[in-house]
Design a protein around this motif. Structure first.
Motif, PDB file in Angstrom:
ATOM      1  N   ASN A 193       0.754  -1.261  -0.190  1.00 47.79           N
ATOM      2  CA  ASN A 193      -0.202  -0.006   0.111  1.00 47.79           C
ATOM      3  C   ASN A 193       0.747   1.240  -0.015  1.00 47.79           C
ATOM      4  O   ASN A 193       1.813   1.135   0.733  1.00 47.79           O
ATOM      5  N   PRO A 194       0.758   2.401  -0.727  1.00 46.54           N
ATOM      6  CA  PRO A 194       1.447   3.411  -0.645  1.00 46.54           C
ATOM      7  C   PRO A 194       0.992   4.324   0.463  1.00 46.54           C
ATOM      8  O   PRO A 194       0.830   5.622   0.481  1.00 46.54           O
ATOM      9  N   LEU A 195       1.169   3.832   1.409  1.00 39.14           N
ATOM     10  CA  LEU A 195       0.925   4.538   2.882  1.00 39.14           C
ATOM     11  C   LEU A 195       2.072   5.729   3.129  1.00 39.14           C
ATOM     12  O   LEU A 195       3.255   5.533   2.690  1.00 39.14           O
ATOM     13  N   THR A 196       1.531   7.035   3.309  1.00 40.23           N
ATOM     14  CA  THR A 196       2.280   8.049   3.852  1.00 40.23           C
ATOM     15  C   THR A 196       3.356   7.751   4.997  1.00 40.23           C
ATOM     16  O   THR A 196       3.164   6.979   5.656  1.00 40.23           O
ATOM     17  N   GLU A 197       4.618   8.272   5.021  1.00 39.62           N
ATOM     18  CA  GLU A 197       5.556   7.990   5.825  1.00 39.62           C
ATOM     19  C   GLU A 197       4.936   8.575   7.249  1.00 39.62           C
ATOM     20  O   GLU A 197       5.195   7.910   8.170  1.00 39.62           O
ATOM     21  N   ALA A 198       4.249   9.493   7.218  1.00 42.22           N
ATOM     22  CA  ALA A 198       3.453  10.069   8.490  1.00 42.22           C
ATOM     23  C   ALA A 198       2.433   9.118   9.065  1.00 42.22           C
ATOM     24  O   ALA A 198       2.636   8.596  10.143  1.00 42.22           O
ATOM     25  N   CYS A 199       1.801   8.195   8.348  1.00 41.29           N
ATOM     26  CA  CYS A 199       0.759   7.180   8.576  1.00 41.29           C
ATOM     27  C   CYS A 199       1.649   6.061   9.152  1.00 41.29           C
ATOM     28  O   CYS A 199       1.110   5.426  10.107  1.00 41.29           O
ATOM     29  N   VAL A 200       2.604   5.663   8.411  1.00 40.39           N
ATOM     30  CA  VAL A 200       3.260   4.528   9.147  1.00 40.39           C
ATOM     31  C   VAL A 200       3.912   4.708  10.265  1.00 40.39           C
ATOM     32  O   VAL A 200       3.905   4.023  11.360  1.00 40.39           O
TER      33      VAL A 200
ATOM     34  N   LEU B 145       8.828   1.670   4.764  1.00 37.42           N
ATOM     35  CA  LEU B 145       9.656   1.709   5.841  1.00 37.42           C
ATOM     36  C   LEU B 145      10.760   2.863   5.701  1.00 37.42           C
ATOM     37  O   LEU B 145      11.677   2.296   5.298  1.00 37.42           O
ATOM     38  N   ILE B 146      10.514   4.071   5.510  1.00 36.62           N
ATOM     39  CA  ILE B 146      11.279   5.117   5.013  1.00 36.62           C
ATOM     40  C   ILE B 146      11.145   6.087   5.871  1.00 36.62           C
ATOM     41  O   ILE B 146      10.424   6.343   6.978  1.00 36.62           O
ATOM     42  N   GLY B 147      12.423   7.093   6.095  1.00 37.67           N
ATOM     43  CA  GLY B 147      12.553   8.178   7.174  1.00 37.67           C
ATOM     44  C   GLY B 147      12.069   7.991   8.348  1.00 37.67           C
ATOM     45  O   GLY B 147      12.841   7.020   9.036  1.00 37.67           O
ATOM     46  N   VAL B 148      11.215   8.522   8.893  1.00 40.73           N
ATOM     47  CA  VAL B 148      10.946   8.719  10.446  1.00 40.73           C
ATOM     48  C   VAL B 148      10.491   6.948  10.437  1.00 40.73           C
ATOM     49  O   VAL B 148      10.821   6.336  11.736  1.00 40.73           O
ATOM     50  N   ALA B 149       9.807   6.568   9.680  1.00 45.20           N
ATOM     51  CA  ALA B 149       9.088   5.146  10.057  1.00 45.20           C
ATOM     52  C   ALA B 149      10.292   4.410   9.817  1.00 45.20           C
ATOM     53  O   ALA B 149      10.072   3.226  10.603  1.00 45.20           O
ATOM     54  N   ALA B 150      11.098   4.313   9.176  1.00 49.00           N
ATOM     55  CA  ALA B 150      12.372   3.410   9.265  1.00 49.00           C
ATOM     56  C   ALA B 150      13.189   3.475  10.547  1.00 49.00           C
ATOM     57  O   ALA B 150      13.721   2.586  11.106  1.00 49.00           O
ATOM     58  N   LYS B 151      13.352   4.575  11.045  1.00 49.38           N
ATOM     59  CA  LYS B 151      13.946   4.957  12.406  1.00 49.38           C
ATOM     60  C   LYS B 151      13.216   4.150  13.600  1.00 49.38           C
ATOM     61  O   LYS B 151      13.878   3.478  14.523  1.00 49.38           O
ATOM     62  N   GLN B 152      11.798   4.317  13.568  1.00 42.62           N
ATOM     63  CA  GLN B 152      10.963   3.763  14.524  1.00 42.62           C
ATOM     64  C   GLN B 152      11.262   2.202  14.269  1.00 42.62           C
ATOM     65  O   GLN B 152      11.096   1.540  15.219  1.00 42.62           O
TER      66      GLN B 152
END
Length: 244
Positions: free
Chosen positions: A176-183, A205-212
């Motif tokens: 799913n093309p979930l936004t980074e903020a949503c993930v 899992l990119i950006g903030v989501a990847a760090k989390q």
């Protein structure tokens, strides 16, 4: 059981789903659905649902009617956002067992730890009643997660536990093309408790989501499952890359 797999359906009935009091398994995978009616979220007895391989752009905001749902397959759709309010997906999480219900009966334990990185702050703490509290902030660049033996392992059997809670134990969202903020919000609200397997892919899992994701992984959380989608359309492959 209702199976309508691969029938090129573009829509399903808007009304009447709440009358199907005994329906426990529904497979609508591999159709052309773009939306799910609100009444569909009132299937109170449903335990397993597959909406995978459609073109669904949004889920109903109120999913609390799926109080017995255990397995939810929603991968390979067009979702950019998820219902993460109090009556959305978080309402389907299993209750964290109290200390008195599992002391002496569990060999699962999680380590405690604090990890700092990135610009996103999220914390979870276990209360004496066994409930979890979450807090998020865009300020301080810290991430704190506490685990204890009151949390049941997601590697236990997926059948109903002895308490009969029958809550969500697996949620598959790859493709799913979930936004980074949503993930990021999904992981902060549903990840730390460790009671539900959540399948996400590398593109999510990119950006903030990847760090989390990395922080939860280091803390010993086994609920997040990283996968990869190869190919498009009917010829794609969904692969899980490891236990976390």
């Amino acid at each position: 059981m209702l199976s309508l797999h691969g029938n090129q359906l573009q829509q399903i009935p808007q009304y009447g789903w709440e009358r199907l009091h005994s329906l426990k398994e529904v497979t609508l995978q591999g159709n052309c659905l773009t939306q799910i009616p609100e009444s569909f979220a009132q299937l109170g007895a449903i335990t397993e649902l597959s909406l995978a391989d459609n073109q669904i752009t949004a889920l109903p905001d109120n999913l609390s009617g799926w109080s017995n749902l255990q397995k939810f397959h929603c991968y390979s759709n067009k979702l950019t956002q998820l219902p993460l309010g109090p009556s959305g997906l978080p309402a389907l999480l299993p209750a964290v067992p109290s200390t008195s219900s599992i002391n002496g009966n569990s060999n699962c334990s999680h380590s405690s730890g604090t990890h700092s990185r990135g610009t996103y702050s999220s914390s979870s703490t276990a209360t004496t009643s066994g409930e979890w509290q979450y807090a998020t902030s865009n300020g301080d660049s810290s991430y704190s997660t506490a685990f204890n033996k009151n949390i049941r392992s997601v590697d236990l059997d997926e059948s109903n536990d002895s308490s009969g809670r029958g809550k969500l134990v697996s949620l598959w969202l790859e493709g799913n093309p979930l936004t980074e903020a949503c993930v990021a919000e999904l992981m902060s609200k549903m990840g730390p408790a460790g009671t539900t397997r959540i399948g996400l892919d590398e593109r999510q899992l990119i950006g903030v989501a990847a760090k989390q994701y990395e922080q939860l992984k280091v803390a010993g959380n086994k609920s997040l499952r990283r996968g990869v989608i190869k190919g498009e359309g009917p010829g794609y492959l969904k692969l899980q890359l490891g236990p976390t």
